[in-house]
Scaffold this motif. Structure first.
Motif, PDB file in Angstrom:
ATOM      1  N   ARG A 105      36.185  36.383  36.089  1.00 13.71           N
ATOM      2  CA  ARG A 105      36.200  34.828  36.633  1.00 13.71           C
ATOM      3  C   ARG A 105      36.534  34.215  35.234  1.00 13.71           C
ATOM      4  NH1 ARG A 105      34.837  32.730  41.521  1.00 13.71           N
ATOM      5  NH2 ARG A 105      35.711  31.350  40.399  1.00 13.71           N
ATOM      6  N   PHE A 106      36.031  34.562  34.357  1.00 11.65           N
ATOM      7  CA  PHE A 106      36.332  33.800  33.027  1.00 11.65           C
ATOM      8  C   PHE A 106      38.044  33.930  32.475  1.00 11.65           C
ATOM      9  CE2 PHE A 106      32.028  34.429  31.139  1.00 11.65           C
ATOM     10  CZ  PHE A 106      31.754  33.222  30.956  1.00 11.65           C
ATOM     11  N   GLN A 107      38.593  35.213  33.252  1.00  3.95           N
ATOM     12  CA  GLN A 107      40.036  35.215  32.797  1.00  3.95           C
ATOM     13  C   GLN A 107      40.794  34.844  33.812  1.00  3.95           C
ATOM     14  OE1 GLN A 107      39.701  39.264  31.760  1.00  3.95           O
ATOM     15  NE2 GLN A 107      39.151  39.020  29.637  1.00  3.95           N
ATOM     16  N   SER A 108      40.484  34.090  34.904  1.00  9.51           N
ATOM     17  CA  SER A 108      40.925  33.733  36.243  1.00  9.51           C
ATOM     18  C   SER A 108      41.435  34.664  36.948  1.00  9.51           C
ATOM     19  CB  SER A 108      42.257  32.974  35.670  1.00  9.51           C
ATOM     20  OG  SER A 108      41.787  31.487  35.090  1.00  9.51           O
ATOM     21  N   ARG A 109      40.721  36.122  36.837  1.00 13.53           N
ATOM     22  CA  ARG A 109      40.942  37.097  37.721  1.00 13.53           C
ATOM     23  C   ARG A 109      40.010  37.069  38.816  1.00 13.53           C
ATOM     24  NH1 ARG A 109      40.454  41.917  35.226  1.00 13.53           N
ATOM     25  NH2 ARG A 109      39.128  41.270  33.952  1.00 13.53           N
ATOM     26  N   VAL A 110      40.085  37.990  39.561  1.00 13.74           N
ATOM     27  CA  VAL A 110      38.802  38.516  40.714  1.00 13.74           C
ATOM     28  C   VAL A 110      38.050  39.404  40.474  1.00 13.74           C
ATOM     29  CG1 VAL A 110      38.711  39.059  43.069  1.00 13.74           C
ATOM     30  CG2 VAL A 110      40.816  37.719  42.184  1.00 13.74           C
TER      31      VAL A 110
ATOM     32  N   ILE B  12      32.162  38.810  36.151  1.00 21.35           N
ATOM     33  CA  ILE B  12      32.077  37.570  35.356  1.00 21.35           C
ATOM     34  C   ILE B  12      33.060  37.353  34.571  1.00 21.35           C
ATOM     35  CG2 ILE B  12      30.683  36.432  33.762  1.00 21.35           C
ATOM     36  CD1 ILE B  12      28.059  37.343  35.024  1.00 21.35           C
TER      37      ILE B  12
ATOM     38  N   ASN C 217      36.783  44.034  43.674  1.00 21.32           N
ATOM     39  CA  ASN C 217      36.376  43.899  45.004  1.00 21.32           C
ATOM     40  C   ASN C 217      36.844  44.709  45.964  1.00 21.32           C
ATOM     41  OD1 ASN C 217      39.026  43.159  45.195  1.00 21.32           O
ATOM     42  ND2 ASN C 217      38.808  41.048  45.909  1.00 21.32           N
ATOM     43  N   ARG C 218      37.134  45.817  45.881  1.00 21.80           N
ATOM     44  CA  ARG C 218      37.430  46.587  47.013  1.00 21.80           C
ATOM     45  C   ARG C 218      36.474  47.835  47.536  1.00 21.80           C
ATOM     46  NH1 ARG C 218      42.681  45.184  48.756  1.00 21.80           N
ATOM     47  NH2 ARG C 218      42.701  43.458  47.335  1.00 21.80           N
TER      48      ARG C 218
ATOM     49  N   TRP D  22      33.309  37.399  25.905  1.00 18.03           N
ATOM     50  CA  TRP D  22      34.927  37.550  26.616  1.00 18.03           C
ATOM     51  C   TRP D  22      35.395  35.893  25.838  1.00 18.03           C
ATOM     52  CZ3 TRP D  22      36.769  41.591  28.328  1.00 18.03           C
ATOM     53  CH2 TRP D  22      36.192  42.535  28.610  1.00 18.03           C
TER      54      TRP D  22
ATOM     55  N   TRP E 294      29.427  36.003  28.218  1.00 20.76           N
ATOM     56  CA  TRP E 294      30.111  34.772  27.838  1.00 20.76           C
ATOM     57  C   TRP E 294      30.680  34.989  26.461  1.00 20.76           C
ATOM     58  CZ3 TRP E 294      27.755  29.424  28.497  1.00 20.76           C
ATOM     59  CH2 TRP E 294      28.750  28.373  28.722  1.00 20.76           C
TER      60      TRP E 294
END
Lengths: 140, 372, 354
Positions: free
Chosen positions: C70-75, C67, C78-79, C318, C315
């Motif tokens: 995503r707040f920081q425009s990252r992924v 989460i 996910n590996r 971050w 939320w």
């Protein structure tokens, strides 16, 4: 007076959800990052990677005349050429080594080359396991 | 009995080493804090961990060879380092740079200024505990870095300027992309405002913290946003215009009392002004040569020259003495971060340990610049 | 068959009873004493709860990282596994395999004791937490009191960690943590007190039962208390904007600066366990606990609500910068505590009018 105080408190408290809305906006957008080993960055045409000699595609020859201008201009003394005279009485580089650990990718050598024999390629994954691997020969 | 217990309760001062390895010292700076509980009694910055001896290196390199080294001074603002070095050598050689080259220089410099301020903005927010603005700032910075990479071929150590001009002309689609970036970037600054500048917690953390009075700022030789935050409208671009800044219109933001918030606001406003300058340059960009006629071997006549510019961190100067050979006889770098850092002990006395970071971050130093 | 399965899905307690009775029959047939069975049953229940909680916490760590990314425009991670699902497991294995470094001048005993205290305090609090109707390990009358007192015990471990590490940063972090948790415990409990006044009980199951329908949720009757609880709860968790005991940019990690390997992982797990605890209490007391809108088993509703609160906490974390120590105290003593008293006063008037 009291109204002003209340207004300050209200503005202060309201600034918090406003900030949260900004982060929420990006939460709902797609990530902008690149998944590095899967996706790779396309290097711009001028990218300054590792110094290398240009070999002609057809003849497989380079244009180096062993003038050593690049050796002289290099600020970190990372290039070295041993010259020799060929059968046609022309100078050619016997060895041409690049000390990658010393190179700072400034591109002065490419700029000064009178025959445009050097280029900087698009290589950027330059980590090696040993120190010796950092010494590269530009000749095949 | 009562006296005894009072005597038992002895408080001690202690020394706290902040750095050289500490997440908030932005590199390798060591701050020695003399503390009483959470309150700071004294602070001594300990420098030199990143000293690479560039001034001495310069004496052993030719004028052209030294240019790539300047990238590494203030490594967040490579263009400015190139610029001021080139200006100094051009002064020695008495060369005039063609107008197109001058405009290109200003264009890439201002882009670099935004990038540099973004690298200040992100970590400053991070010092205060907000991590998300850091990533937003780097997202925008990435676009500038890409632009500059397409121009110069490197992302940080540009080596793009040459004595007498610039290395290469702009790539074909650069102007379009730069315009697109300006359009993209303007609303982002407002977003930073909503996210951080207007945030009550942020304001509480920075307002009236680390107040730097006007006189003190001048006495310590502060420059750049640190000086302007204290209310002195001094900017080399306006006061001693170099390059083509005379022909461009832009404002110099100034603060009022000189606290961390003022310095913050000055920098945020400077980013907006930089966008304004970039847009003007993109409009006015003339055609023509990008290099003046420069001799193959740069051998200035004996003499000395001092050039200075307004770098993101302040008044950045190069002093070069030539003895007529192809190497500088002496080269002195006037680094803005160094003077700005020297004022830090005055600012933090009596504050809390958390405030050190609010003040230190707002001063914005780069250790490559401080230690040279 | 399917309907039976579904009914058991909705009513886990009867499923557990069924399994336990079956096993008990086998046990009796072998001819072993019943007391021993009851004892083993308790251990098994505790073990299962611990395991489930650990999995939940692992999931929470993954969730937080995704989460926040995503707040920081990252992924985000996910590996490892599907969408990085196993990332916390990989991290845990890495931490377990690491060397346990004890600083030379540390107080070894104190340094050793601190992480287990924090860890135990965080996990034992779940003893009184109802995950669904009947899904509670120990339904005691003083449920709320028990939870609040046992979670506060964790601060002792933090103080010990700060003291035992013999590091100035750690000590500062530990001291800050104690001051913070002690002062935020008061508004936290006072905010819950309004609900207790309305329900006349400290038993969590009864409080949950008092909010059967949507509009009975105490968030609507006690909105102020909910806000106070959320703020004070965030402060209890040492999360941004109140993460001054850890404050990585000031104290390089605060009390757990000198911890590595498995001991660090204990602190880390305890932090996320506490985070889930705070949201579980918020769910039980203000958001109607396991009472949902049908079509899902009650315990699923409970988890859904919990994760909603967790999302809110993430939320917060971050988005906001960190507060300063004295500002934090100001907020706690000068704003939240009086407000909590006002809330209690208003609740009292409300009850009196009725």
């Amino acid at each position: 007076m009291i109204l002003k105080f209340a207004a300050t408190i209200y503005n202060g408290v309201m600034s918090l959800p406003q900030g949260m809305m900004v982060t929420l906006k990006y939460f709902l957008k797609k990530p902008v990052t690149m998944q590095y080993p899967d996706q790779k960055w396309v290097m711009p045409a001028r990218y300054r990677g590792v110094v290398s000699l240009i070999f002609d595609k057809n003849t497989g020859k380079h244009r180096c005349i062993a003038c050593k201008n690049c050796v002289k201009i290099c600020p970190n003394y990372s290039l070295a050429i041993e010259t020799a005279v060929g059968e046609d009485k022309k100078w050619f580089p016997k060895t041409f080594t690049l000390e990658l650990g010393q190179c700072m990718f400034c591109g002065l050598c490419v700029e000064i080359c009178p025959t445009k024999a050097l280029e900087m390629n698009k290589e950027y994954e330059l980590a090696t396991y040993t120190r010796e691997e950092l010494t590269r020969s530009l000749l095949p | 009995m009562k006296e005894d217990s009072a005597q038992d309760f002895i408080t001690e001062e202690y020394l706290l080493n902040m750095g050289p390895q500490h997440p908030a010292t932005h590199g390798v700076l060591r701050l020695v804090l003399r503390m009483d509980g959470e309150n700071i009694l004294d602070l001594v910055p300990d420098l030199g961990y990143l000293h690479r001896g560039f001034e001495k290196i310069a004496e052993n390199r030719t004028y052209k060879q030294f240019l790539p080294f300047t990238d590494r001074l203030d490594y967040l603002a490579g263009m400015f380092n190139n610029h001021v070095y080139c200006l100094a050598v051009e002064k020695l050689l008495k060369i005039t740079v063609p107008p197109r080259a001058e405009y290109i220089r200003v264009l890439v410099s201002e882009l670099n200024r935004i990038a540099s301020h973004l690298v200040w903005f992100g970590p400053f927010a991070m010092d205060l505990g907000a991590i998300t603005p850091f990533l937003y700032a780097f997202r925008e910075r990435e676009m500038i870095i890409d632009l500059l990479e397409s121009v110069s071929g490197q992302r940080l150590t540009y080596s793009y300027f040459r004595i007498g001009g610039v290395a290469q002309d702009l790539p074909d689609d650069f102007i379009v992309q730069a315009k697109a970036f300006c359009e993209y970037f303007k609303p982002k600054v407002d977003e930073y405002d909503t996210l951080l500048s207007k945030n009550i917690i942020f304001i509480k953390r920075t307002k009236n913290i680390g107040v730097l009075p006007k006189e003190l700022a001048i006495d310590y030789g502060c420059s750049g946003p640190v000086l302007r935050g204290s209310g002195v409208a001094y900017d080399v671009r306006k006061n001693e215009p170099y390059s083509v800044y005379k022909d461009l219109s832009f404002d110099i933001p100034v603060g009022t009392i000189g606290d961390s918030l003022d310095r913050y606001n000055v920098r945020i406003e400077e980013m907006r002004q930089s966008v304004r300058i970039i847009e003007q340059v993109l409009e006015k960009l003339p055609g023509g040569e990008i290099m003046a006629a420069v001799p193959k071997v740069v051998k200035p006549a004996p003499g000395e020259a001092y050039a200075r510019i307004e770098a993101p961190r302040g008044d950045f100067g190069f002093f070069i003495v030539s003895d007529g050979s192809d190497k500088p006889y002496r080269l002195k770098i006037r680094a803005p971060s160094f003077s700005n850092l020297s004022v830090l002990p005055e600012l933090v006395k009596g504050l809390k340990i958390s405030d050190v970071l609010a003040v230190f971050g707002s001063i914005d130093i780069v250790l490559g610049d401080v230690d040279r | 068959m399917i309907t039976v399965c579904v009914s058991y899905m909705f009513n886990l307690v009867s499923l557990f009873d069924l399994i336990s009775n079956l096993l008990l029959n086998v046990w009796m047939n072998i001819g072993l004493p019943v007391i021993l069975f009851e004892l083993i049953k308790k251990f098994v229940v505790a073990g299962v709860m611990f395991g489930l909680l650990s999995v939940t916490v692992m999931f929470l760590i993954w969730l937080e990282r995704r989460i926040c990314a995503r707040f920081q425009s990252r992924v985000g991670p996910n590996r490892v596994g599907f969408q990085g699902f196993l990332q916390p497991v990989a991290d845990a294995i890495k931490l377990l395999a690491k060397e346990n470094i004890v600083p030379q001048d540390a107080d070894r005993l104190v340094h050793f004791l601190a992480p287990p205290i924090v860890f135990t305090a965080a996990f034992t609090a779940y003893l009184c937490m109802p995950f669904g109707p009947g899904l509670i390990a120990l339904d005691i009358n003083l449920g709320i009191l028990y939870i609040f007192s046992i979670t506060t015990l964790g601060v002792m471990g933090i103080l010990l960690a700060g003291w035992g590490s013999n590091n100035k940063y750690s000590l500062l972090g530990g001291m800050r943590s104690v001051a913070q948790i002690v002062s935020y415990e008061i508004p936290l409990i006072l905010s819950v007190l309004g609900v207790v006044m309305l329900t006349n009980t400290l038993k969590i199951t009864e409080i949950v039962d008092a909010q059967k329908s949507f509009f009975d949720w105490f968030i609507f009757r006690q909105p102020l208390a909910f806000i106070i609880y959320l703020i004070a709860g965030t402060a209890e968790l040492n999360r941004t904007p109140f993460d001054i005991p850890e404050a990585e940019s000031e104290l390089t990690g605060g009390y757990h600066t000198e911890y590595s390997g498995i001991r660090f992982s204990m602190f880390f797990l305890a932090e996320f366990t506490n985070m889930f605890m705070v949201s579980a209490i918020a769910t039980s007391i203000f958001l109607g606990g396991w009472h949902g809108f049908g079509f899902l088993p009650p315990y699923v509703w409970f988890f859904v609500k919990c994760f909603a609160v967790v999302f809110l906490l993430i939320w917060f974390r971050w988005t906001f910068p960190r507060m300063r120590f004295d500002q934090l105290m100001d907020l706690g003593w000068k704003a939240l505590t009086p407000l909590a008293f006002v809330n209690i006063f208003l609740t009292g008037i409300m009850i009196f009018i009725k």
